[in-house]
Design an enzyme around this catalytic site. Structure first.
Site, PDB file in Angstrom:
ATOM      1  N   GLU A   1      66.938  57.011   5.524  1.00  0.00           N
ATOM      2  CA  GLU A   1      66.891  55.497   5.128  1.00  0.00           C
ATOM      3  C   GLU A   1      67.698  54.654   6.146  1.00  0.00           C
ATOM      4  O   GLU A   1      68.687  55.138   6.621  1.00  0.00           O
ATOM      5  CB  GLU A   1      67.653  55.403   3.729  1.00  0.00           C
TER       6      GLU A   1
ATOM      7  N   LYS B   1      84.209  48.456  -9.467  1.00  0.00           N
ATOM      8  CA  LYS B   1      84.622  48.478  -8.412  1.00  0.00           C
ATOM      9  C   LYS B   1      83.795  48.014  -7.362  1.00  0.00           C
ATOM     10  O   LYS B   1      82.583  48.248  -7.321  1.00  0.00           O
ATOM     11  CB  LYS B   1      84.900  50.085  -7.914  1.00  0.00           C
TER      12      LYS B   1
ATOM     13  N   GLU C   1      71.895  55.023  -9.038  1.00  0.00           N
ATOM     14  CA  GLU C   1      70.837  54.313  -8.446  1.00  0.00           C
ATOM     15  C   GLU C   1      71.084  54.375  -6.913  1.00  0.00           C
ATOM     16  O   GLU C   1      71.691  53.903  -6.316  1.00  0.00           O
ATOM     17  CB  GLU C   1      70.743  52.852  -8.778  1.00  0.00           C
TER      18      GLU C   1
ATOM     19  N   CYS D   1      67.130  48.948  -1.017  1.00  0.00           N
ATOM     20  CA  CYS D   1      66.828  50.411  -1.335  1.00  0.00           C
ATOM     21  C   CYS D   1      65.271  50.463  -1.540  1.00  0.00           C
ATOM     22  O   CYS D   1      64.890  51.671  -1.456  1.00  0.00           O
ATOM     23  CB  CYS D   1      67.329  50.702  -2.707  1.00  0.00           C
TER      24      CYS D   1
HETATM   25  P1  NAD Z   1      77.899  53.583  -0.495  1.00  0.00           P
HETATM   26  O1  NAD Z   1      77.238  54.802  -1.047  1.00  0.00           O
HETATM   27  O2  NAD Z   1      78.424  53.902   0.927  1.00  0.00           O
HETATM   28  O3  NAD Z   1      78.864  52.520  -1.078  1.00  0.00           O
HETATM   29  C1  NAD Z   1      78.424  52.209  -2.403  1.00  0.00           C
HETATM   30  C2  NAD Z   1      80.036  52.128  -3.278  1.00  0.00           C
HETATM   31  O4  NAD Z   1      80.626  53.381  -3.395  1.00  0.00           O
HETATM   32  C3  NAD Z   1      81.030  51.185  -2.579  1.00  0.00           C
HETATM   33  O5  NAD Z   1      81.444  50.455  -3.552  1.00  0.00           O
HETATM   34  C4  NAD Z   1      81.705  52.233  -1.994  1.00  0.00           C
HETATM   35  O6  NAD Z   1      83.050  51.618  -1.876  1.00  0.00           O
HETATM   36  C5  NAD Z   1      81.837  53.246  -3.055  1.00  0.00           C
HETATM   37  N1  NAD Z   1      82.421  54.504  -2.683  1.00  0.00           N
HETATM   38  C6  NAD Z   1      82.434  55.150  -1.536  1.00  0.00           C
HETATM   39  N2  NAD Z   1      83.122  56.462  -1.727  1.00  0.00           N
HETATM   40  C7  NAD Z   1      83.315  56.640  -2.610  1.00  0.00           C
HETATM   41  C8  NAD Z   1      83.736  57.470  -3.414  1.00  0.00           C
HETATM   42  N3  NAD Z   1      84.274  58.578  -2.788  1.00  0.00           N
HETATM   43  N4  NAD Z   1      84.123  57.308  -4.997  1.00  0.00           N
HETATM   44  C9  NAD Z   1      83.775  56.238  -5.474  1.00  0.00           C
HETATM   45  N5  NAD Z   1      82.982  55.232  -4.722  1.00  0.00           N
HETATM   46  C10 NAD Z   1      82.939  55.496  -3.482  1.00  0.00           C
HETATM   47  O7  NAD Z   1      76.647  52.588  -0.281  1.00  0.00           O
HETATM   48  P2  NAD Z   1      76.493  51.080   0.434  1.00  0.00           P
HETATM   49  O8  NAD Z   1      76.411  51.248   1.905  1.00  0.00           O
HETATM   50  O9  NAD Z   1      77.136  50.246  -0.306  1.00  0.00           O
HETATM   51  O10 NAD Z   1      74.900  50.635  -0.269  1.00  0.00           O
HETATM   52  C11 NAD Z   1      73.773  51.036   0.361  1.00  0.00           C
HETATM   53  C12 NAD Z   1      73.200  52.252  -0.465  1.00  0.00           C
HETATM   54  O11 NAD Z   1      73.044  51.805  -1.834  1.00  0.00           O
HETATM   55  C13 NAD Z   1      71.706  52.562   0.439  1.00  0.00           C
HETATM   56  O12 NAD Z   1      71.662  53.960   0.262  1.00  0.00           O
HETATM   57  C14 NAD Z   1      70.771  51.730  -0.865  1.00  0.00           C
HETATM   58  O13 NAD Z   1      69.417  52.555  -0.842  1.00  0.00           O
HETATM   59  C15 NAD Z   1      71.451  52.159  -1.873  1.00  0.00           C
HETATM   60  N6  NAD Z   1      70.978  51.240  -2.817  1.00  0.00           N
HETATM   61  C16 NAD Z   1      70.185  51.730  -4.215  1.00  0.00           C
HETATM   62  C17 NAD Z   1      69.775  50.789  -5.006  1.00  0.00           C
HETATM   63  C18 NAD Z   1      69.051  51.218  -6.080  1.00  0.00           C
HETATM   64  O14 NAD Z   1      68.725  50.495  -7.184  1.00  0.00           O
HETATM   65  N7  NAD Z   1      68.656  52.496  -6.085  1.00  0.00           N
HETATM   66  C19 NAD Z   1      70.471  49.463  -5.041  1.00  0.00           C
HETATM   67  C20 NAD Z   1      71.089  48.962  -3.999  1.00  0.00           C
HETATM   68  C21 NAD Z   1      71.469  49.744  -2.877  1.00  0.00           C
END
Ligand code: NAD
Length: 505
Positions: A406, A195, A269, A304
């Site tokens: 964050e 997704k 992650e 991140c």
């Molecule tokens: P997010 O959690 O809002 O969304 C991530 C994904 O989850 C998207 O595809 C979103 O549509 C999906 N999602 C949202 N609600 C969901 C649900 N109920 N069920 C299943 N999927 C759902 O995060 P974001 O804003 O896209 O990304 C930023 C975050 O990601 C920050 O916190 C960042 O630190 C983290 N991040 C971590 C790493 C790592 O390697 N640790 C790398 C990149 C980003």
């Protein structure tokens, strides 16, 4: 800043990226084919630098999840029987084909994310290719073990794929997250349903299209859509054997909830609020630039591992701050398609407003200083883009939101400490435990740091990003499980079987 002196300044023609976006608009990849989707309608995808709509993607729903998982389940029967080294060979060819389109894919990623092509997008695509190649190259290492047992018993283990994997991606480094999930999953013999993130579905879909041509139909499936429509039916589907998620802590918790009943493995992650510590004995010729590079401003701080808590010993505080302010003020913010741009656009209106809110919040602290940045940026033609100057703030108490939460934007907070012990205490005073860096010439202190810091990705005298073959993953609220290595593939994308064969018959 990224331009070599005297180099020819080039502005890239983004028409090719727009044409790619138009071709992929409205599409999912299911069962080997691009198919029009949108059980819940369509949503708009914008170019963050000018606010123009570039595509309308499907708000996929349960029916599309069922079709994608069924396709992946069916392909699993074929793909899991392909010998592991042959799977690796095919993924290596996929990496070559993606590399042949590196420029076009970088442009597409720039179009949807607003990341500057010169400082970010090309590097992201190259790192993703490297990730796929790395896993392709270790395909022959999916071995079991033999264990001494009774003379008449052959005791061994096998390393087997799990089945259908669900991968959920963030928008900030979409291709990197994509490659780090699909490569180990596929090389290990699994099939996958991905997704994509709402704001960055296109470059991933383009790469998956390239990869799919080499695999059985349905081995890799891509669904665009919103979390609530796709997440639950995908994660709770009985045929999904594992979920790998990169994103925020709250959604990570929701995903654990989805899979609790099924008792399947998850890799999470998640976010970070990472300390970047400079001690008084550091080599400032590398540490001072390292403080700026660690903030990942070239990704608008939307990283991140961004070293957003800059913890400086009082003896070198002013010198490091001075360097950082000069370097940050020299960074060119603007059109991400311009080769001379260091810092592109923030992903969305919502995200920039959230970052502005953090900056405004320091007004509550009389000692707070905005040392540089703190303001929007605009230029003719990009008035509807989301640009912020790189921002450095100090004089804020350590429990202020801007120090603990964050921000995911180009904003760092500097804090002054008087000792190594105080630096470690401050660094560990966080719910997160993703990345941490220390700058020092004292090897004893470096070892103490490694042993005392509560984080999963720890560096001394450098602030490098995650990459292939480096075990990566967070502690505390920053996640569960590791990615990017052979061990991670074996531990998180396979299961072992123990066999005991009595051959005395
Ligand atoms: P997010 O959690 O809002 O969304 C991530 C994904 O989850 C998207 O595809 C979103 O549509 C999906 N999602 C949202 N609600 C969901 C649900 N109920 N069920 C299943 N999927 C759902 O995060 P974001 O804003 O896209 O990304 C930023 C975050 O990601 C920050 O916190 C960042 O630190 C983290 N991040 C971590 C790493 C790592 O390697 N640790 C790398 C990149 C980003």
């Amino acid at each position: 800043m990224n331009q070599q002196p005297g180099a020819k300044r080039r502005v890239i023609d983004r028409a090719r990226a727009e044409a790619d976006a138009a071709r992929l608009s409205g599409m999912n990849l299911i069962g080997g084919h691009l198919v029009q989707g949108g059980e819940h309608g369509l949503f708009d995808v914008f170019h963050p630098a000018d606010g123009r709509r570039i595509a309308q993607m499907p708000k996929s729903g349960t029916a599309e999840v069922l079709a994608a998982v069924a396709a992946a389940r069916s392909a699993f029967g074929t793909w899991s029987r392909v010998p592991a080294r042959e799977r690796g060979r095919l993924l290596a060819i996929a990496a070559d084909r993606i590399e042949a389109e590196l420029e076009a894919i970088s442009e597409l990623q720039t179009l949807e994310t607003g990341h500057a092509i010169a400082t970010q997008s090309r590097g992201d695509v190259a790192t993703a290719i490297d990730m796929i190649r790395m896993f392709a190259g270790v395909s022959g290492e999916l071995k079991g073990t033999t264990v001494p047992d009774a003379a008449n018993v052959l005791h061994f283990t096998t390393c087997e794929p799990l089945g259908v994997i669900a991968a959920i991606l963030p928008w900030n480094g979409p291709l990197f997250s994509f490659s780090s999930k699909i490569a180990p999953a596929l090389v290990a013999g699994n099939t996958i349903v991905v997704k994509t993130a709402e704001t960055a579905p296109l470059a991933v879909l383009r790469c998956a299209e390239i990869i799919q041509k080499l695999l059985p139909e349905g081995a890799i499936n891509i669904l665009a859509g919103q979390g609530r429509h796709v997440g639950e039916p995908l994660c709770t589907h009985p045929d999904v054997a594992k979920v790998t998620f990169t994103g925020s802590v709250p959604v990570g918790r929701t995903i654990m909830g989805y899979v609790a009943d099924k008792l399947i493995p998850v890799t999470l992650e998640l976010g970070g609020k990472n300390p970047n510590i400079v001690m008084e004995d550091a080599d400032l010729s590398i540490a001072a630039p390292g403080v700026v590079a660690g903030m990942r401003f070239a990704r608008q701080g939307q990283s991140c591992i961004a070293g957003a808590r800059i913890i400086l010993h009082e003896a070198i505080y002013d010198e490091v701050i001075e360097h950082a302010v000069v370097a940050m003020n020299a960074m060119k913010v603007g059109d991400p398609f311009d080769e001379a741009t260091d810092i592109g656009a923030i992903i969305s209106a919502r995200q920039i407003e959230s970052v502005r809110g953090f900056i405004r919040s320091v007004g509550a602290y009389p000692q707070a200083r905005i040392l540089c940045g703190g303001a929007d940026f605009s230029q003719p033609g990009l008035e509807n883009g989301h640009f912020l100057r790189p921002t450095l703030i100090d004089g804020v108490p350590e429990d202020a939101d801007i120090c603990t939460q964050e921000i995911f934007g180009p904003v760092a907070v500097a804090m002054k400490v008087r000792s190594f012990e105080e630096a470690i205490r401050l660094a560990n005073n966080s719910d997160y435990g993703l990345a941490a860096t220390l700058w020092t010439r004292n090897i004893g202190r470096a070892m103490q740091f490694v042993s005392q810091i509560e984080a999963g990705f720890v560096q001394v005298n450098q602030y490098a990003g995650p990459k292939a073959n480096v075990n990566y993953g967070g502690w505390k609220s920053s996640g569960i499980g590791k990615e990017y290595t052979l061990e991670a593939m074996r531990n998180h994308f396979t299961r072992s079987k123990t066999a005991l064969i009595n051959h005395a018959i």
